[in-house]
Structure formats: C-alpha cells, structure tokens
Design an enzyme around this catalytic site. Structure first.
Site, PDB file in Angstrom:
ATOM      1  CB  THR A 158       7.220   7.995  15.598  1.00 29.46           C
ATOM      2  OG1 THR A 158       8.595   8.156  15.551  1.00 29.46           O
ATOM      3  CG2 THR A 158       7.985   7.378  16.730  1.00 29.46           C
ATOM      4  CD  GLU A 211      13.893   1.360   9.133  1.00 24.53           C
ATOM      5  OE1 GLU A 211      14.461   2.460   9.276  1.00 24.53           O
ATOM      6  OE2 GLU A 211      14.556  -0.082   9.188  1.00 24.53           O
ATOM      7  CB  THR A 219       2.145   5.563  11.907  1.00 21.44           C
ATOM      8  OG1 THR A 219       1.170   7.041  11.356  1.00 21.44           O
ATOM      9  CG2 THR A 219       0.427   4.467  10.696  1.00 21.44           C
ATOM     10  CB  CYS A 234      12.788  10.080   7.244  1.00 18.71           C
ATOM     11  SG  CYS A 234      13.823   8.942   5.815  1.00 18.71           S
ATOM     12  N   GLY A 276       7.423   5.280   7.792  1.00 20.44           N
ATOM     13  CA  GLY A 276       5.925   6.373   7.971  1.00 20.44           C
ATOM     14  C   GLY A 276       5.998   7.172   9.463  1.00 20.44           C
ATOM     15  CE  LYS A 294      -1.768   2.364   2.669  1.00 22.45           C
ATOM     16  NZ  LYS A 294      -2.088   4.252   2.419  1.00 22.45           N
ATOM     17  CD  GLU A 334       9.805  12.791  11.575  1.00 23.46           C
ATOM     18  OE1 GLU A 334       8.810  12.410  10.825  1.00 23.46           O
ATOM     19  OE2 GLU A 334      11.360  12.872  10.686  1.00 23.46           O
TER      20      GLU A 334
HETATM   21  O1  TXE Z   1       2.575   9.522   8.170  1.00 23.10           O
HETATM   22  P1  TXE Z   1       1.786   8.217   8.454  1.00 23.10           P
HETATM   23  P2  TXE Z   1       1.581  10.738   7.985  1.00 23.10           P
HETATM   24  C1  TXE Z   1       6.843  11.477   9.560  1.00 23.10           C
HETATM   25  C2  TXE Z   1       6.689  13.041   9.453  1.00 23.10           C
HETATM   26  C3  TXE Z   1       4.796  13.266   9.019  1.00 23.10           C
HETATM   27  C4  TXE Z   1       4.489  12.378   9.638  1.00 23.10           C
HETATM   28  C5  TXE Z   1       2.981  12.078   9.879  1.00 23.10           C
HETATM   29  O2  TXE Z   1       6.628  13.653  10.424  1.00 23.10           O
HETATM   30  O3  TXE Z   1       4.853  14.123   9.706  1.00 23.10           O
HETATM   31  O4  TXE Z   1       5.113  11.153   9.580  1.00 23.10           O
HETATM   32  O5  TXE Z   1       2.860  12.124   7.932  1.00 23.10           O
HETATM   33  C6  TXE Z   1      -0.246   4.271   6.465  1.00 23.10           C
HETATM   34  N1  TXE Z   1      -1.787   0.815   9.663  1.00 23.10           N
HETATM   35  N2  TXE Z   1       6.761  10.738   8.147  1.00 23.10           N
HETATM   36  O6  TXE Z   1       0.730  10.717   8.399  1.00 23.10           O
HETATM   37  O7  TXE Z   1       0.800   8.123   9.093  1.00 23.10           O
HETATM   38  C7  TXE Z   1      -0.569   5.318   5.115  1.00 23.10           C
HETATM   39  O8  TXE Z   1      -1.576   5.607   5.094  1.00 23.10           O
HETATM   40  C8  TXE Z   1      -1.112   0.823   8.597  1.00 23.10           C
HETATM   41  C9  TXE Z   1       8.043   9.880   8.453  1.00 23.10           C
HETATM   42  O9  TXE Z   1       1.729  11.100   6.348  1.00 23.10           O
HETATM   43  O10 TXE Z   1       3.344   7.424   9.268  1.00 23.10           O
HETATM   44  C10 TXE Z   1       1.100   6.001   4.972  1.00 23.10           C
HETATM   45  O11 TXE Z   1       0.652   4.839   3.344  1.00 23.10           O
HETATM   46  N3  TXE Z   1      -1.073   2.210   7.849  1.00 23.10           N
HETATM   47  C11 TXE Z   1       8.392   9.556   7.572  1.00 23.10           C
HETATM   48  C12 TXE Z   1       1.820   5.521   5.807  1.00 23.10           C
HETATM   49  O12 TXE Z   1       1.842   5.310   6.581  1.00 23.10           O
HETATM   50  C13 TXE Z   1      -1.319   3.320   7.979  1.00 23.10           C
HETATM   51  C14 TXE Z   1       7.800   9.615   5.854  1.00 23.10           C
HETATM   52  C15 TXE Z   1       2.647   6.405   6.462  1.00 23.10           C
HETATM   53  O13 TXE Z   1       1.450   7.214   6.561  1.00 23.10           O
HETATM   54  C16 TXE Z   1      -2.216   3.293   9.516  1.00 23.10           C
HETATM   55  C17 TXE Z   1       6.573   9.984   6.115  1.00 23.10           C
HETATM   56  C18 TXE Z   1      -1.844   2.232  10.264  1.00 23.10           C
HETATM   57  N4  TXE Z   1      -2.897   2.666  11.464  1.00 23.10           N
HETATM   58  C19 TXE Z   1       5.673  10.515   7.223  1.00 23.10           C
HETATM   59  N5  TXE Z   1      -1.601   4.781   9.395  1.00 23.10           N
HETATM   60  C20 TXE Z   1       9.969   9.401   7.215  1.00 23.10           C
HETATM   61  N6  TXE Z   1      10.166   8.462   8.009  1.00 23.10           N
HETATM   62  O14 TXE Z   1       9.919   9.074   6.803  1.00 23.10           O
HETATM   63  C21 TXE Z   1      -1.486   5.373   7.797  1.00 23.10           C
HETATM   64  N7  TXE Z   1      -1.291   3.992   7.914  1.00 23.10           N
END
Ligand code: TXE
Length: 475
Positions: free
Chosen positions: A228, A248, A230, A282, A226, A173, A379
């Site tokens: 932290t 990660e 989540t 990140c 994604g 996904k 972050e």
């Molecule tokens: O990321 P999410 P978001 C950080 C950054 C950003 C914050 C939130 O600070 O502002 O995270 O970003 C899926 N079960 N990073 O809200 O939610 C979602 O659909 C399973 C750092 O956009 O973590 C997407 O495909 N999956 C980072 C993925 O998780 C779930 C890069 C990441 O989304 C889910 C991005 C659930 N319950 C944001 N909820 C990095 N480390 O590079 C969401 N998702």
C-alpha cells in the site's frame, strides 16, 4: 552463477550501465543469481521497441493475437518443471505449490485472455429513429506492468496477458526479489511468435527502474500490484500525467467463523487461508474472528491442525511451508510478533525463526489482542494470524470493517440469509462464503479502501487496457 538479462525488442540484453543486483535464494540465504539493475537508458530502449511494435500489434487480427497467447500458454505448460523450480528457488515457496498452482495458473492467465479477447464486444446504444452510439475500445499504446514477489509469474502474467490481448505493447517489471520466471518468459514469447518489442521485461529496483516506468510519458496506463505504501507513490506519480492506473494493494482480511458453520470445513480451510505460501498472499485471512460459543472448540482443532504444518526446504516434497522471501521480510514478520507480545497477545503457536540457514518462520497463532492494536491493524504478510472472539453478528461486522484495508473476507455459516447480510455489510472487494481462494477469472478482482483502486479480471481488465471513445451517429 547465473547472470540474467533484460528482454528488449525480442532480445536478451545486458543493462547498458552494466549494473547488477544480487538475487538471494530464500531457502538457503545465499546469492544464486545476479539481475540487471536497469536505469533510464534501458527504459528508453524498451520504449523505442514498444512504440515501434505498437502499430502492427494493435492492428493484428484478434484471432492471430489470440493464437500467439494460446501458444505462450502451451509453452509455459511444456516448461512447467523448469518454471516451478525457478519460482521455488527464487521465492522460497514449496516446489509442489509452484508446480500445482503458480505455474499452471500463470499459463491459465494467458489462455483465459487469449480466449476472452475473441469473445470481447463493446457497447452500443440505439435511440430508435434518433441516434446510434457505439463505444470504440482501442488499445492504449505502451503500458507499464509492475508486479510483486509473492506470486511471481502468476501476478506478472495476470497483468501482461490482458494488456497484450487488447493490442497494447508492454514494459513490465517483476519484483527484484523474484525476477527469474519473468526472465524465462522472454524466450517463450519469441517461440510463441510474439513480434519483437511487444513485450519488454526490465529488471531492477522499484525506486529506480520501477519509478522510471511509472514516470515515463510513453506509458499511458500503469497496472501495479504491491504494498500500500508503494501504491500511494505509484498512484501519485501516475496522477501527474493523468495516466490510467490500477492498484492492487495490501489486505488485513477477516475470516469470520459463525457458530452455525461446518466446523471441520472451517478449520481445514482456515489453516490454508492462514498459511498457504507462508501467509504471503494478499488474500490470506490474517484475522480470524470466531463466535464465542464455539471459540474454544475452533481454537483447539485449529491449533492441532496447524501443528501438522511442516516448515522446511522448499525443494522437499514434505514441506508444507517454505521460507519467507527475504531476510528483511523475515525480520519484519518477527518484529510484528514481538510487537504482539508487547501489546498483550498470547502466542498459542510458533512465534520464532527457525534455527537454520535461510529465512524460515514458524506458523504463528496469537490470541487476546484488541482489534485496535497494530498487530490487528497492519499488514504483516507472513505466517502470523490472530484469533479473536465476537458475540454478535453486529460485532463481527464492526471488527471486520475496523481496518483501513478492504481486500477480501471469508464468512463461515450455514445460514444463507446471514451469509448475504454479512457479505453486503463487510467493506471488501472479494467475499468468500464457506470457501477461500476459489477464483473464476471472469469476476472483478480488487479491493476497497486502502487495498487499492480499479478492478482486474475478465472484462474489467480488458476494458482497463483500452481508451474508450464514443462515436455518435444522428439518424
Ligand atoms: O513491495 P513493493 P515490498 C505488501 C506486504 C509487504 C509490503 C512491502 O505487506 O511486506 O507490501 O513489500 C516495485 N515505483 N505486499 O516492499 O515495494 C517493486 O520493485 C514503481 C503486498 O516488496 O510494493 C516491485 O516490483 N514500482 C502485495 C513492486 O513494486 C516500485 C505483494 C512491489 O513492491 C516502486 C507484495 C516505485 N516507487 C507486497 N517501489 C500484494 N498486494 O499482493 C517499488 N516498486
């Protein structure tokens, strides 16, 4: 307007319930596509396909699997222009960046694991005259790969390539904010000769289909990149069923500049490590720590280089920085800048949204903030960095380690011993000395503390996607 589909069992299909989400182009702020908001029924179809494909794919000769992945890498290169344009419109990053980095690197991910798999060997221990142990590393089965929006195809491929190479079938996904390049990949997987059901791509919300993938008893391992917050939910959900999980997550990375560094090089690279991809990587160095004796020199050179950054339409060649990924993210970044002011920070550069359609923010540099304040602890994941002074090696290390994160760190010094000493004292999974974002895909990639668990890259990723089994033979 384009309406994209899920990719299940080698076919593009509409979501069963017919529900869609708007996909907004960050550069214009307007809807430019609709994407499936998939649910449990779509997932069941993907699970059925993946389970059905597993016996053949997992026992296919390694060379044949490798050839298919090499072909997929070739096809991405051949379609570079289309992929880069989609990635830029979807994410807001400059088109030149998508062309030069994101898409070529996505192709490299497939090529790397296509080669790695034929060179992969498992462990054996021989106790002479007594016993022989060997480790069988069988593919796990059906695995879930969930990726974010900042490097859409790059991080998507970084997860699925090792999983597929090892013989697993994947339910993947991409982020609902940036689904377009993953959508394009399905057709190329077919062209490359990947059997139906081996790779299944579902689109939709994280809380809906993302959570369902993690919860489903069919997915035996979850690889997630994604935020932290989540990551905590994903980790807790996966733990209920003792799934293997690799997380990660975020970072608040220190960029430590010692007085004995090559100042021009440190400034040049710090501009990149602060603002590449709008600061939405990140690994960006969001806390610049500078030794006090060169603080003023660094600051004036850094600010004058940052002033050369051009924020503008991602599709224009002269834009150094494009748009942030979404309206919500733009608001989040701005709220941190407002917070920084309340916390007593001085805005040296930027600090405002651009007055134009789309989600644009100025490159922003802030000084005068204590390391314990929220701006220096949380972050932000945007084009915002803080400048901070330190007066000793010990202080630099203490401040570097003062957050809950531990993803990456850059150290600028020409003193070799100091470089090693500091590297070994900073709690980060990745340390760069006199460079940033230089990557050898064979090395372990991942963070310490709240930046995640598990490591990706090279054999670490190949091993993650296996179920190790020890076989002991008594001699
Ligand atoms: O990321 P999410 P978001 C950080 C950054 C950003 C914050 C939130 O600070 O502002 O995270 O970003 C899926 N079960 N990073 O809200 O939610 C979602 O659909 C399973 C750092 O956009 O973590 C997407 O495909 N999956 C980072 C993925 O998780 C779930 C890069 C990441 O989304 C889910 C991005 C659930 N319950 C944001 N909820 C990095 N480390 O590079 C969401 N998702």
């Amino acid at each position: 307007m384009q309406k994209i589909q899920n990719f299940i069992n080698g076919e593009y299909v509409d979501p069963i319930k017919g529900q869609y989400l708007d996909n907004i182009e960050p550069g214009t702020g307007k809807v430019f596509a609709q994407i499936p908001n998939s649910n449990q029924e779509d997932l069941e179809k993907a699970v059925e396909a993946a389970r059905g494909a597993f016996p053949k794919w997992s026992t296919m000769p390694t060379e044949k699997r490798s050839k298919i992945l090499h072909k997929l890498a070739d096809l991405i290169e051949e379609n570079l222009e289309d992929f880069a344009l989609m990635e830029s419109r979807d994410n807001g990053k400059p088109l030149w960046l998508a062309k030069a980095v994101d898409i070529p690197r996505a192709s490299t991910n497939f090529r790397f694991y296509a080669s790695a798999i034929v060179n992969f060997s498992t462990e054996a221990q021989v106790s002479e005259g007594f016993m022989v142990n060997y480790t069988r590393r069988a593919p796990i089965g059906v695995v879930g790969c969930i990726s974010p929006w900042n490097l859409p195809l790059y991080l998507f491929s970084w997860k699925i390539a090792p999983a597929l190479a090892m013989g697993n079938c994947v339910i993947a996904k991409p982020s609902e904010l940036t689904p377009m390049t993953a959508f394009l990949l399905g057709r190329l997987a077919n062209e490359a000769g990947m059997p139906p059901g081996v790779l299944n791509i579902l689109h939709g919300e994280g809380k809906g289909i993302g959570q369902a993938i993690v919860e489903h008893e069919a997915t035996k391992a979850i690889s997630f990149t994604g935020g932290t917050t989540t990551g905590k939910i994903v980790g807790a959900t996966a733990a209920q069923q003792f799934k293997k999980v690799s997380l990660e997550l975020g970072g608040k990375n220190p960029n430590i500049v010692f007085a004995d560094c090559d100042l021009d090089e440190a400034v040049k690279t710090s501009v990149k490590s602060s603002f590449t991809n709008q600061g939405e990587i990140c690994l960006c160095g969001s806390r610049i720590l500078v030794e006090d004796s060169i603080y003023d020199a660094f600051k004036s050179k850094f600010i004058s280089e940052c002033k050369k950054i051009v924020v503008g339409d991602p599709l224009h060649a002269e834009s150094t920085m494009g748009a942030l990924v979404s309206y919500d993210h733009l608001e989040k970044v701005d709220s941190y800048v407002q917070l920084a002011k309340k916390e007593g920070g001085t805005i040296l550069l930027g600090g405002k949204k651009l007055d134009k359609e789309g989600f644009y923010y100025e490159p922003t540099v802030i000084e005068g903030l204590d390391e314990t304040c929220r701006t220096n602890q949380e972050e932000i994941f945007g084009p915002v960095v803080t400048l901070n002074k330190f007066s000793s090696e010990g202080e630099a290390i203490r401040v570097a380690n003062s957050t809950r994160y531990g993803l990456s760190c850059t150290i600028w010094t020409t003193d070799l011993k100091k470089a090693h000493r500091v590297a070994h004292s900073v709690h980060s999974g990745i340390i760069w000395v006199n460079c940033w974002l230089v990557r050898d895909l064979r090395t372990p990639f991942g963070g310490m503390k709240d930046s995640g668990i598990g490591r990706e890259g090279g054999n670490e990723a190949l091993r993650f996607f296996t179920e190790p089994q020890n076989v002991c033979i008594k001699l």
